[in-house]
Design an enzyme around this catalytic site. Structure first.
Site, PDB file in Angstrom:
ATOM      1  N   LYS A   1      -1.057  27.588 -12.553  1.00 22.77           N
ATOM      2  CA  LYS A   1      -1.572  28.117 -13.825  1.00 22.77           C
ATOM      3  C   LYS A   1      -3.092  28.200 -13.802  1.00 22.77           C
ATOM      4  CE  LYS A   1      -2.069  25.217 -17.471  1.00 22.77           C
ATOM      5  NZ  LYS A   1      -3.391  25.222 -18.099  1.00 22.77           N
ATOM      6  N   ASN A   2      -3.735  27.105 -13.422  1.00 26.15           N
ATOM      7  CA  ASN A   2      -5.197  27.080 -13.536  1.00 26.15           C
ATOM      8  C   ASN A   2      -5.891  27.984 -12.510  1.00 26.15           C
ATOM      9  OD1 ASN A   2      -4.973  25.403 -15.683  1.00 26.15           O
ATOM     10  ND2 ASN A   2      -5.583  23.524 -14.599  1.00 26.15           N
TER      11      ASN A   2
ATOM     12  N   ARG B   1      -8.220  27.710 -24.267  1.00 27.97           N
ATOM     13  CA  ARG B   1      -9.650  27.554 -24.006  1.00 27.97           C
ATOM     14  C   ARG B   1     -10.108  28.332 -22.767  1.00 27.97           C
ATOM     15  NH1 ARG B   1     -12.372  23.561 -25.916  1.00 27.97           N
ATOM     16  NH2 ARG B   1     -13.490  23.558 -23.956  1.00 27.97           N
TER      17      ARG B   1
ATOM     18  N   ARG C   1       3.410  26.631 -21.911  1.00 24.51           N
ATOM     19  CA  ARG C   1       2.060  27.031 -21.503  1.00 24.51           C
ATOM     20  C   ARG C   1       1.888  26.813 -20.004  1.00 24.51           C
ATOM     21  NH1 ARG C   1      -2.850  24.906 -24.833  1.00 24.51           N
ATOM     22  NH2 ARG C   1      -3.714  26.293 -23.276  1.00 24.51           N
TER      23      ARG C   1
ATOM     24  N   CYS D   1     -10.047  20.275 -29.094  1.00 23.99           N
ATOM     25  CA  CYS D   1      -8.633  20.437 -28.785  1.00 23.99           C
ATOM     26  C   CYS D   1      -7.934  19.141 -29.141  1.00 23.99           C
ATOM     27  CB  CYS D   1      -8.412  20.838 -27.337  1.00 23.99           C
ATOM     28  SG  CYS D   1      -8.391  19.492 -26.195  1.00 23.99           S
TER      29      CYS D   1
ATOM     30  N   LEU E   1     -22.186  23.499 -20.529  1.00 23.00           N
ATOM     31  CA  LEU E   1     -22.535  23.732 -19.123  1.00 23.00           C
ATOM     32  C   LEU E   1     -22.338  25.198 -18.745  1.00 23.00           C
ATOM     33  CD1 LEU E   1     -20.855  20.547 -17.621  1.00 23.00           C
ATOM     34  CD2 LEU E   1     -23.296  20.891 -18.041  1.00 23.00           C
TER      35      LEU E   1
ATOM     36  N   ASP F   1      -4.767  15.775 -15.335  1.00 23.51           N
ATOM     37  CA  ASP F   1      -3.560  16.506 -15.742  1.00 23.51           C
ATOM     38  C   ASP F   1      -2.272  15.803 -15.297  1.00 23.51           C
ATOM     39  OD1 ASP F   1      -5.074  18.414 -17.001  1.00 23.51           O
ATOM     40  OD2 ASP F   1      -4.856  19.942 -15.456  1.00 23.51           O
TER      41      ASP F   1
ATOM     42  N   ARG G   1     -14.265  19.416 -26.535  1.00 24.79           N
ATOM     43  CA  ARG G   1     -14.364  19.901 -25.149  1.00 24.79           C
ATOM     44  C   ARG G   1     -15.475  20.945 -25.130  1.00 24.79           C
ATOM     45  NH1 ARG G   1      -8.514  21.258 -22.885  1.00 24.79           N
ATOM     46  NH2 ARG G   1      -9.686  21.622 -20.972  1.00 24.79           N
ATOM     47  N   PRO G   2     -16.702  20.463 -24.891  1.00 22.97           N
ATOM     48  CA  PRO G   2     -17.865  21.334 -25.018  1.00 22.97           C
ATOM     49  C   PRO G   2     -17.916  22.407 -23.929  1.00 22.97           C
ATOM     50  CG  PRO G   2     -18.501  19.209 -24.088  1.00 22.97           C
ATOM     51  CD  PRO G   2     -17.048  19.102 -24.455  1.00 22.97           C
ATOM     52  N   VAL G   3     -18.717  23.452 -24.183  1.00 27.59           N
ATOM     53  CA  VAL G   3     -18.926  24.497 -23.174  1.00 27.59           C
ATOM     54  C   VAL G   3     -20.409  24.652 -22.853  1.00 27.59           C
ATOM     55  CG1 VAL G   3     -16.795  25.801 -23.598  1.00 27.59           C
ATOM     56  CG2 VAL G   3     -18.821  26.290 -24.980  1.00 27.59           C
TER      57      VAL G   3
HETATM   58  C1  UD1 Z   1      -9.862  22.429 -16.350  1.00 25.20           C
HETATM   59  C2  UD1 Z   1      -8.371  22.639 -16.365  1.00 25.20           C
HETATM   60  C3  UD1 Z   1      -7.676  21.488 -17.094  1.00 25.20           C
HETATM   61  C4  UD1 Z   1      -8.109  20.150 -16.502  1.00 25.20           C
HETATM   62  C5  UD1 Z   1      -9.623  20.033 -16.420  1.00 25.20           C
HETATM   63  C6  UD1 Z   1     -10.086  18.783 -15.683  1.00 25.20           C
HETATM   64  C7  UD1 Z   1      -8.194  25.046 -16.371  1.00 25.20           C
HETATM   65  C8  UD1 Z   1      -7.822  26.283 -17.106  1.00 25.20           C
HETATM   66  N1  UD1 Z   1      -8.081  23.886 -17.036  1.00 25.20           N
HETATM   67  O1  UD1 Z   1     -10.304  22.446 -17.709  1.00 25.20           O
HETATM   68  O2  UD1 Z   1      -6.269  21.659 -16.949  1.00 25.20           O
HETATM   69  O3  UD1 Z   1      -7.615  19.091 -17.311  1.00 25.20           O
HETATM   70  O4  UD1 Z   1     -10.164  21.179 -15.725  1.00 25.20           O
HETATM   71  O5  UD1 Z   1      -9.592  18.774 -14.396  1.00 25.20           O
HETATM   72  O6  UD1 Z   1      -8.518  25.099 -15.202  1.00 25.20           O
HETATM   73  N2  UD1 Z   1     -17.635  19.366 -19.895  1.00 25.20           N
HETATM   74  C9  UD1 Z   1     -18.842  19.336 -20.547  1.00 25.20           C
HETATM   75  N3  UD1 Z   1     -19.467  20.526 -20.822  1.00 25.20           N
HETATM   76  C10 UD1 Z   1     -18.939  21.727 -20.456  1.00 25.20           C
HETATM   77  C11 UD1 Z   1     -17.703  21.751 -19.775  1.00 25.20           C
HETATM   78  C12 UD1 Z   1     -17.079  20.544 -19.505  1.00 25.20           C
HETATM   79  O7  UD1 Z   1     -19.339  18.279 -20.889  1.00 25.20           O
HETATM   80  O8  UD1 Z   1     -19.556  22.753 -20.714  1.00 25.20           O
HETATM   81  C13 UD1 Z   1     -16.939  18.093 -19.575  1.00 25.20           C
HETATM   82  C14 UD1 Z   1     -15.579  17.971 -20.265  1.00 25.20           C
HETATM   83  O9  UD1 Z   1     -15.702  17.489 -21.566  1.00 25.20           O
HETATM   84  C15 UD1 Z   1     -14.847  17.036 -19.330  1.00 25.20           C
HETATM   85  C16 UD1 Z   1     -15.412  17.390 -17.958  1.00 25.20           C
HETATM   86  O10 UD1 Z   1     -16.611  18.114 -18.202  1.00 25.20           O
HETATM   87  O11 UD1 Z   1     -15.168  15.706 -19.617  1.00 25.20           O
HETATM   88  C17 UD1 Z   1     -14.505  18.233 -17.116  1.00 25.20           C
HETATM   89  O12 UD1 Z   1     -14.052  19.358 -17.851  1.00 25.20           O
HETATM   90  P1  UD1 Z   1     -13.802  20.759 -17.133  1.00 25.20           P
HETATM   91  O13 UD1 Z   1     -13.661  20.531 -15.667  1.00 25.20           O
HETATM   92  O14 UD1 Z   1     -14.801  21.735 -17.597  1.00 25.20           O
HETATM   93  O15 UD1 Z   1     -12.388  21.176 -17.733  1.00 25.20           O
HETATM   94  P2  UD1 Z   1     -11.856  22.629 -18.035  1.00 25.20           P
HETATM   95  O16 UD1 Z   1     -12.441  23.606 -17.091  1.00 25.20           O
HETATM   96  O17 UD1 Z   1     -11.949  22.896 -19.496  1.00 25.20           O
END
Ligand code: UD1
Length: 406
Positions: free
Chosen positions: A5-6, A75, A382, A99, A108, A290, A104-106
Site C-alpha cells: 500500500k505505502n 493523509r 484501507r 488523525c 518537514l 505499523d 501528524r504534522p507536515v
Molecule cells: C508513513 C506511512 C505510515 C507509517 C509511517 C511511519 C505511508 C503512506 N504511510 O507515514 O503507514 O506508519 O510512515 O513509518 O507511507 N513528522 C514530523 N513532521 C512532518 C512529517 C512527519 O514531525 O512533517 C514526524 C511524525 O509525526 C512521526 C515521524 O515524523 O513522528 C514519522 O512520520 P512519517 O515517516 O512522516 O510518516 P508518514 O509518511 O505520514
C-alpha cells in the site's frame, strides 16, 4: 501477499511528474488506492485498475488541487504536493490535520519544499504552493520522515542543480519510489541509504513498474500464524520480501516460533507457547510502528510480561482498550505499553479505530474463546486486501457480516 500500500500511494502521484501512460503492476485493491485514484482523477488523470494492474494516463492534468474531502480520508494525499509544484508550478493541497492517534504534522514537507524554492502560504486550511523552476538545495531532516522524503524527492528530481537530502527515510517503499523515478529518467544516488543525492533533470518520461510486496501485510499474517497456529502446523507467507522484514522475523523467533526463510517466502511454525519479547518501534530497518498493534495482540498471550514502546507515534495505542475488552492485561504510560500475558482471551464486541488497530483486534479474535465482533471494519479495507478470505484459507473462522467487500 499483495503489493505494498505505502509504495503504491507514492508511485501513483509520481506519475504527475511526466505526462503519458504508465503501467503499475501488482497494485493492491485497497480503499486507499481507490482514494488516491479518485484524487488523481479529479486532476484530470485517467486511471484503470484491473487485475492488480493500474494503468495511469497523466497526459491531461488540468487541476492542481487536493481538496479537503480527499485529504481528510487519507493523509498520503499530500504526496501530490511535490510533483504538482515541481511539474506545474502550482499546488493547492489541504492540510491533513490530526488523525486517530494524535497530531501528524507536515512541517518537514513544507520546509523541504521551501528550501527548493517553493513559495508556500497557509490559508484557510490549505497549503498554497507556487514556484517557477525549483533549484537544488541541501536538506537535513530533523526527523526521518517517509512522507517528507518522498515528497521532497519527487520535487527535487525536476529541480535545477543538485539536492542533497540527509536523514532521509530508508523505508523500502521510499527506495521503490526512488527506483521508479530513476526509470522515469531521474538521477538519484544513495537509494536505500539516509543520504540521497538528486541531480535535477529538465524533464522525465513515463515508465512502468511492479510494486514491491507489502511487508506489513506479510508481518500481520506471520503474527496471525504465531498467535493462532497449532503446534506442528506451518503457515507459509508467499510472494513477500524477507529482506524487508528482518526486524519482525527476528522478534518472532525470539518469541519462540521457528521460521524458514526463502528468497520470497517465510514459513512459520509456532512452538505452542509464546515467549514475552520487548519491542521498540523505530525507523527502517527497525521494528515498524505499523506492526506495533499486532505485536501487542501477540504479547497479550505470552507467558510473561513484555514492554512495547512506540517511538514514532507516541499516542498510537487506541487498540489497547479494545484488547482489554477481550481480556488482555495491558497498561499504557506515555508511549510505553506493559503487556502482561494472559492464558486466554474471550470474544466480545470491539471497535476498530484505525487500520493496524483493526488488524490487531482480528488477530486477538482468532484466538479468543467464543465470537469476536470487530466493528467499523472499513478501516481494514484501507490496507488489507481480502484479509478475511486469506485468513479463512488458513482455517480461521471469520466472516464479513456487513460492510462492502472491497
Ligand atoms: C508513513 C506511512 C505510515 C507509517 C509511517 C511511519 C505511508 C503512506 N504511510 O507515514 O503507514 O506508519 O510512515 O513509518 O507511507 N513528522 C514530523 N513532521 C512532518 C512529517 C512527519 O514531525 O512533517 C514526524 C511524525 O509525526 C512521526 C515521524 O515524523 O513522528 C514519522 O512520520 P512519517 O515517516 O512522516 O510518516 P508518514 O509518511 O505520514
Amino acid at each position: 501477499m499483495s503489493g505494498a500500500k505505502n509504495a503504491s500511494l507514492a508511485l501513483m502521484p509520481a506519475t504527475l511528474l511526466a505526462p503519458g501512460t504508465y503501467t503499475l503492476q501488482n497494485t493492491p485493491t485497497l480503499r486507499d488506492v481507490t482514494t488516491m485514484s479518485r484524487l488523481l482523477e479529479s486532476m484530470g488523470v485517467g486511471i484503470v485498475h484491473a487485475d492488480h494492474t493500474l494503468t495511469v494516463d497523466s497526459s491531461h492534468v488540468t487541476r492542481f488541487e487536493a481538496p479537503y474531502e480527499h485529504v481528510k480520508k487519507m493523509r498520503a494525499s499530500i504526496y501530490v504536493l511535490g510533483p504538482l509544484v515541481a511539474r506545474y508550478g502550482a499546488a493547492h493541497v489541504s492540510l491533513p490535520g490530526g488523525c486517530a492517534w494524535g497530531p501528524r504534522p507536515v512541517n518537514l514537507h513544507i520546509e523541504g519544499l521551501r528550501k527548493l524554492g517553493v513559495e508556500i502560504k497557509l490559508d484557510a486550511g490549505y497549503i498554497l504552493a507556487k514556484a517557477t523552476r525549483l533549484r537544488g538545495a541541501r536538506i537535513v531532516f530533523d526527523v526521518s520522515s517517509v512522507g517528507a522524503t518522498g515528497n521532497v524527492m519527487m520535487a527535487a528530481v525536476l529541480a535545477k542543480g543538485t539536492t542533497v537530502i540527509d536523514n532521509a527515510a530508508m523505508e523500502p517503499e521510499i527506495s521503490a519510489l526512488a527506483e521508479f523515478l530513476v526509470r522515469m529518467g531521474a538521477r538519484i544516488n544513495g537509494i536505500g541509504s539516509n543520504h540521497l543525492e538528486i541531480e535535477g533533470v529538465d524533464e522525465l518520461h513515463p515508465a512502468d513498474c511492479t510494486t514491491i510486496p507489502d511487508r506489513i501485510e506479510a508481518g500481520t499474517f506471520l503474527v496471525a500464524a504465531a498467535i493462532a497456529g497449532k503446534k506442528g502446523s506451518k503457515v507459509r507467507v508467499e510472494r513477500c520480501n524477507p529482506g524487508h522484514m528482518s526486524a519482525v522475523t527476528t522478534k518472532l523467533e525470539d518469541a519462540g516460533a521457528t521460521l524458514t526463510i526463502g528468497e520470497d517466502f517465510i514459513e512459520l511454525e509456532p512452538s505452542g507457547e509464546i515467549r514475552p519479547v520487548n519491542v521498540t518501534t523505530s525507523i527502517y530497518s527497525g521494528f515498524p510502528t505499523d506492526m506495533q498493534a499486532q505485536w501487542i495482540a501477540l504479547m497479550s498471550l505470552a507467558g510473561g510480561t513484555s514492554i512495547v514502546t512506540d517511538t514514532i507515534y507516541f499516542d498510537r495505542f487506541m487498540h489497547v482498550p479494545e484488547l482489554i475488552r477481550l481480556g488482555a492485561n495491558i497498561t499504557v504510560k506515555e508511549n510505553i505499553a506493559t503487556v502482561v500475558g494472559v492464558e486466554k482471551l474471550k470474544g466480545a464486541k470491539v471497535m476498530s479505530t484505525d487500520l493496524r488497530a483493526s488488524a490487531s483486534l482480528i488477530l486477538a479474535g482468532l484466538i479468543a474463546e467464543g465470537t469476536t465482533d470487530v466493528l467499523r471494519v472499513y478501516h481494514l479495507d484501507r490496507g488489507y486486501e481480502r484479509i478475511e478470505k486469506k485468513l479463512s484459507g488458513l482455517g480461521a473462522d471469520i466472516q464479513r457480516v456487513s460492510g462492502e467487500e472491497f
